[in-house]
Scaffold this active site. Structure first.
Site, PDB file in Angstrom:
ATOM      1  N   GLU A   6      56.488 -57.488 -15.343  1.00  0.00           N
ATOM      2  CA  GLU A   6      57.320 -58.150 -16.350  1.00  0.00           C
ATOM      3  C   GLU A   6      58.783 -58.025 -15.955  1.00  0.00           C
ATOM      4  O   GLU A   6      59.394 -56.979 -16.177  1.00  0.00           O
ATOM      5  CB  GLU A   6      57.061 -57.559 -17.738  1.00  0.00           C
ATOM      6  CG  GLU A   6      56.831 -56.033 -17.779  1.00  0.00           C
ATOM      7  CD  GLU A   6      57.236 -55.415 -19.101  1.00  0.00           C
ATOM      8  OE1 GLU A   6      57.069 -56.070 -20.120  1.00  0.00           O
ATOM      9  OE2 GLU A   6      57.744 -54.277 -19.085  1.00  0.00           O
ATOM     10  N   LYS A  13      54.425 -56.288 -30.358  1.00  0.00           N
ATOM     11  CA  LYS A  13      55.656 -55.499 -30.469  1.00  0.00           C
ATOM     12  C   LYS A  13      55.816 -54.958 -31.900  1.00  0.00           C
ATOM     13  O   LYS A  13      54.829 -54.588 -32.537  1.00  0.00           O
ATOM     14  CB  LYS A  13      56.865 -56.308 -29.989  1.00  0.00           C
ATOM     15  CG  LYS A  13      56.661 -56.840 -28.565  1.00  0.00           C
ATOM     16  CD  LYS A  13      57.898 -57.399 -27.951  1.00  0.00           C
ATOM     17  CE  LYS A  13      57.606 -57.870 -26.524  1.00  0.00           C
ATOM     18  NZ  LYS A  13      58.825 -58.327 -25.844  1.00  0.00           N
ATOM     19  N   HIS A  28      56.195 -50.195 -20.949  1.00  0.00           N
ATOM     20  CA  HIS A  28      56.820 -51.484 -21.232  1.00  0.00           C
ATOM     21  C   HIS A  28      58.336 -51.344 -21.096  1.00  0.00           C
ATOM     22  O   HIS A  28      58.915 -50.307 -21.426  1.00  0.00           O
ATOM     23  CB  HIS A  28      56.455 -51.965 -22.638  1.00  0.00           C
ATOM     24  CG  HIS A  28      56.878 -53.369 -22.910  1.00  0.00           C
ATOM     25  ND1 HIS A  28      58.172 -53.701 -23.249  1.00  0.00           N
ATOM     26  CD2 HIS A  28      56.187 -54.538 -22.853  1.00  0.00           C
ATOM     27  CE1 HIS A  28      58.259 -55.012 -23.401  1.00  0.00           C
ATOM     28  NE2 HIS A  28      57.068 -55.545 -23.168  1.00  0.00           N
TER      29      HIS A  28
END
Length: 251
Positions: free
Chosen positions: A167, A11, A95
């Site tokens: 996720e 990240k 993401h």
């Protein structure tokens, strides 16, 4: 047989010094030979990490790439061709932090997915539901829609050269984790949706779980039949913890 994969998403973390320390720690790990290991550093540190991991069986990827394959007039973005030249093999697409905070839409992500593949960069497509969507019983609807966006645009065979990471947004950085069975149920649905289009693609694609994976819960998650590894966030910033997760995947 699908090869297990463990991918570390760093990240927006790191300084030159901390990245050097983490890279050194990773280079000293004894990693299981049967596991595909990858890390996704911030773009600023990609070259530093590639140099630091020279000779190590760890693939380096990017956290994001542009909607067009080639370099050009697109301020602030990095093109897939530039990432490939730098030595990247993989790129995260979609993401949840980019969907939720940056506001990237399925249409934008489709363009990024195609641009990456056009230059030989393998996309890791991230899909998942929010807590509100899970509590409303919409998990499979949301995940199915995000997956269908790519299938409708490019056909299911686009996933012959891609990875999918499930996720659940509510489990990212919260300490909450989907139970192994909850994760398996969604992974099975993802593979089932692909199989309805192309059984061979479905059987071969790697499906990763992301959402507060740690050394303590990795083995149980990775033991599920449709979970082929993990997309690791915070735990990937500690070389020893990340190594333990990789070993869990190898077992």
């Amino acid at each position: 047989m699908r090869r297990p994969m463990v991918a570390g998403n760093w990240k927006m973390h790191g300084t030159r010094a901390s990245v050097a320390e983490l890279t050194k720690g990773l280079s000293n790990l004894a990693l299981p030979s049967g596991v595909e290991v990858a890390v996704f550093p911030p773009a600023l540190f990609i070259n530093q990490v590639i140099d630091g991991l020279a000779g190590k069986e760890i693939t380096v990827g990017a956290q994001n790439s542009a909607v067009q394959p080639e370099q050009g007039a697109l301020t602030g973005e990095v093109a897939p061709e530039q990432l490939v030249e730098a030595g990247c093999k993989l790129v995260l697409i979609g993401h949840s932090e980019r969907r939720q905070i940056i506001g990237e839409t399925d249409e934008v992500l489709n363009r990024k997915f195609a641009a990456a593949q056009a230059k030989g960069l393998k996309p890791v497509l991230c899909i998942g539901e929010t807590l509100e969507e899970r509590e409303a019983g919409k998990t499979l609807e949301v995940v199915g829609r995000q997956l269908s966006s790519i299938i409708e645009a490019f056909g299911v065979k686009a996933f012959a050269d891609a990875v999918i990471a499930y996720e659940p947004v509510w489990a990212i950085g919260t300490g909450l984790t989907a139970t192994p069975q909850q994760a398996q149920d969604v992974h099975a649905a993802i593979r089932g949706q692909l199989a309805a289009e192309d059984a061979e693609v479905a059987a071969k694609v790697q499906l990763l779980y992301g959402g507060s994976v740690k050394a303590a819960n990795a083995a149980e998650l990775f033991g599920m039949p449709d979970i082929d590894g993990g997309l690791i966030g915070g735990a990937s910033l500690n070389a020893d913890e990340f190594g333990a997760i990789c070993r869990a995947a190898g077992n």
